[in-house]
Write a protein that holds these residues in place. Sequence first.
Motif, PDB file in Angstrom:
ATOM      1  N   THR A   8       0.848  -1.189   0.000  1.00 27.98           N
ATOM      2  CA  THR A   8       0.000   0.000   0.000  1.00 27.98           C
ATOM      3  C   THR A   8       0.880   1.234   0.000  1.00 27.98           C
ATOM      4  O   THR A   8       1.813   1.336   0.811  1.00 27.98           O
ATOM      5  CB  THR A   8      -0.918   0.010   1.234  1.00 27.98           C
ATOM      6  OG1 THR A   8      -1.697  -1.195   1.254  1.00 27.98           O
ATOM      7  CG2 THR A   8      -1.859   1.202   1.205  1.00 27.98           C
ATOM      8  N   ASP A   9       0.588   2.185  -0.899  1.00 27.88           N
ATOM      9  CA  ASP A   9       1.454   3.360  -1.035  1.00 27.88           C
ATOM     10  C   ASP A   9       1.295   4.281   0.173  1.00 27.88           C
ATOM     11  O   ASP A   9       0.341   4.149   0.953  1.00 27.88           O
ATOM     12  CB  ASP A   9       1.131   4.091  -2.337  1.00 27.88           C
ATOM     13  CG  ASP A   9      -0.096   4.979  -2.202  1.00 27.88           C
ATOM     14  OD1 ASP A   9      -0.016   6.164  -2.559  1.00 27.88           O
ATOM     15  OD2 ASP A   9      -1.143   4.477  -1.723  1.00 27.88           O
ATOM     16  N   PRO A  10       2.203   5.244   0.366  1.00 26.35           N
ATOM     17  CA  PRO A  10       2.162   6.111   1.557  1.00 26.35           C
ATOM     18  C   PRO A  10       0.863   6.895   1.703  1.00 26.35           C
ATOM     19  O   PRO A  10       0.454   7.208   2.831  1.00 26.35           O
ATOM     20  CB  PRO A  10       3.360   7.048   1.342  1.00 26.35           C
ATOM     21  CG  PRO A  10       4.298   6.276   0.473  1.00 26.35           C
ATOM     22  CD  PRO A  10       3.439   5.463  -0.428  1.00 26.35           C
ATOM     23  N   SER A  11       0.175   7.205   0.614  1.00 26.45           N
ATOM     24  CA  SER A  11      -1.075   7.965   0.702  1.00 26.45           C
ATOM     25  C   SER A  11      -2.267   7.089   1.057  1.00 26.45           C
ATOM     26  O   SER A  11      -3.370   7.595   1.280  1.00 26.45           O
ATOM     27  CB  SER A  11      -1.351   8.672  -0.628  1.00 26.45           C
ATOM     28  OG  SER A  11      -1.681   7.731  -1.640  1.00 26.45           O
ATOM     29  N   ASP A  12      -2.071   5.783   1.101  1.00 24.44           N
ATOM     30  CA  ASP A  12      -3.137   4.818   1.383  1.00 24.44           C
ATOM     31  C   ASP A  12      -4.228   4.870   0.311  1.00 24.44           C
ATOM     32  O   ASP A  12      -5.388   4.567   0.577  1.00 24.44           O
ATOM     33  CB  ASP A  12      -3.747   5.058   2.770  1.00 24.44           C
ATOM     34  CG  ASP A  12      -4.506   3.833   3.275  1.00 24.44           C
ATOM     35  OD1 ASP A  12      -4.135   2.719   2.904  1.00 24.44           O
ATOM     36  OD2 ASP A  12      -5.493   4.012   4.032  1.00 24.44           O
ATOM     37  N   ARG A  13      -3.832   5.254  -0.903  1.00 17.45           N
ATOM     38  CA  ARG A  13      -4.795   5.318  -2.009  1.00 17.45           C
ATOM     39  C   ARG A  13      -4.657   4.124  -2.961  1.00 17.45           C
ATOM     40  O   ARG A  13      -5.624   3.773  -3.625  1.00 17.45           O
ATOM     41  CB  ARG A  13      -4.601   6.613  -2.798  1.00 17.45           C
ATOM     42  CG  ARG A  13      -4.943   7.876  -2.026  1.00 17.45           C
ATOM     43  CD  ARG A  13      -6.443   8.034  -1.881  1.00 17.45           C
ATOM     44  NE  ARG A  13      -6.819   9.216  -1.130  1.00 17.45           N
ATOM     45  CZ  ARG A  13      -6.990  10.421  -1.661  1.00 17.45           C
ATOM     46  NH1 ARG A  13      -6.794  10.589  -2.964  1.00 17.45           N
ATOM     47  NH2 ARG A  13      -7.334  11.440  -0.921  1.00 17.45           N
TER      48      ARG A  13
END
Length: 729
Positions: free
Chosen positions: A680-685
Amino acid sequence: MLPAHTARSSFHRNAASIAALTAGLIAVPASAQTAAEPAPQVAAAAPEEAEPSEIVVTAQKRSERLQDVPISISAVSAATLERQSVTQVAQISQTVPAIRIDFSGNTVQPTIRGVGSAIAGPGTNSNIPTYIDGYYIPNPVATDLNLINIASLNVLKGPQGTLFGRNATGGAIQVTTRAPQHDTTILARVGYQSFDHLTSGFYGSTGLTDTLAVDLAASYERGDGFKRNIVTGEKDVGKFEKWSIRTKALWEPTDGVSFTLAYAHSDSDDPTPNMVNARNGMSAGALIPGTIVASGRRDVSNTRPNFDKLKTDSVTLTSVFDLGFAELTSYTGYRKERDYQGFDYDASPAEVQAAIWTIPEKTFTQEVNLTSKPGGRFSWVVGAFYLYNESAYHYNVAAGGADYFRLFDSENKTNSYALFADGTYEVVDDLFVTVGGRYSIDKPEVAFNLYSANVADSGGDKFTNFSPRAVVRYEITPRSSVYASYTKGYKSGILPASSFSTTAVDPEKIDAFELGYKTASGPLRFNLAGFYYKYKDVQVASFFGQGVSVIRNAASSEIYGIDGELSYDITRDFNVFANVAWTHADYDKFPNAIGYQQDLNPASPTFSTFQPVNIDASGFQVLRSPRFAFNVGANYGFDLAGGRMALNANYYRTSKFYFDAVEQFDQKAYGLLNLRATWTDPSDRFDISVFGTNVTDTKYITQTLPDTVAIRQAYGEPATVGASVTFRY
């Protein structure tokens, strides 16, 4: 070669006539209820952000913590289904080993704790019903788990007829979808895996006004399948395409009043359930010199078409009214289905038997529940239920290379009525007594026209039943309790059109006793239950080909066992789990079970290759009931590249079991391993996942269908690998 049984059967009169008819035709996969969503009559898991120990369910039609409910429930969240790569009904066993999911063609045949349906065809229903958002689905065809808005899937073990409707002798499967939210939400996913298998899904929800919110879920899936036809050379003979949509509108005109209107449509063109071959080459076609008969996992050898095209539409309205002292909930539902299937019965290139049939079905249900408000020593629910179901069967056959012709038409209609009540009283501090019951009336009707024999008839019957339950629960601590229960289970009598008789098959009955312990404290969740069943008048079918069968009450069984679930958070980032089911299920009395003995003379007077024989199955293992099944796994997360990596592993194993009552057709013990990694990317998108299912490439069978022209079988999917990308807003 099948075992030689010398004692040939002495069938009922209708069985003999059907055998003669057949001879003449043969030429040779967690979200809690929110304030905006009416309380469904299904168990629903708590939100992902809630404490792991605070799963809230409505298994008694009132919101309670899972550990407080004296029913054995496996509550599986949407996140768990995704982590364990459960996207099909057949895979439910891999996360809930107490249930087996097998098939008869496209008909789902679940078994829970040794109780399952041994019948399929017109006028029949499963004794383990499926509910979607609280609505009973009488047609036991596959339930779509690929909708991206599924919130949870739950398996209720043991008889549930008192509160959860008709024919829940063995338990129930509950699917809950998300409720519309006023905050704008978007979720989209696309994936690709082996066999050119593409999956995609979309979910969106938003508020239109202060009192109105809507959502939309959609899915599309297509692939080549893993089957190949060794006669025609087709490598994508199992090609499939499926799509579905589900939309809801939630209107809350004032405090304490809400209406949820939902519409769903699905369209499936998927021959996979009907892509069968001959077990060990056992087919009438094998008696013809030079005929190639497939039996390998990926191989089929049919020349007549095998297909399954299913369309469904449903409209539901859930209405909730806060009356102050209680909450009134109304469930109004209408469902329409059309199933179009083709089947090569001999599973060979020989022109022996084949069929094409259409099944249009309509269902209307109305349920009203009045549920007490939380608080006080006494909680209760009273309700009423009505069902109207209409199912037709238009059946065409072909034999000896001839064109298809109409063999029979039939129509089944059922009116079902029920009143139920259930209450729990805290007698003294921490000691709770529950008493409930359901009185039901079922009125089935049947009409059929057997054209080849110039026989037409119609008739009806009436069945009444009272099913009670009684439970004592003691709360040891605020987060653990023990309970003891007695429940009476009941499956209505039926008028199966494929038996060509207006004589009803009697109801099934079961007496179920259970002892259980539940705890959820800190990092630990642990549930354990022991059970004992006396199961009587089991409805079983004997198949004669061409969709023709005799269904009768032929068995009783004694069942006992233990199942349990354990989940433990070793650290915040590391969780392990295990689910175990041990079931001793044997036929106590089954003197007239049906087996099949091979007849090597294709010129015999019956023109039949596999002759039905009468076998005493008393003491034999109940079909589709392994002694032992379990799954174990782990979830591990860690920070990576500014985002979050999650690793998941799940291993499922089952012991040997049989697809039939006389122990001729077994499935050896096997295990399935699924692996998944998600970043999961840092933006949680964004999520990026790679996964493998059945990574050890285990060969296993999902159905065995014996009758007079072939012993057919179908295999589970081989090893697959894939990847998916998810976007959320």
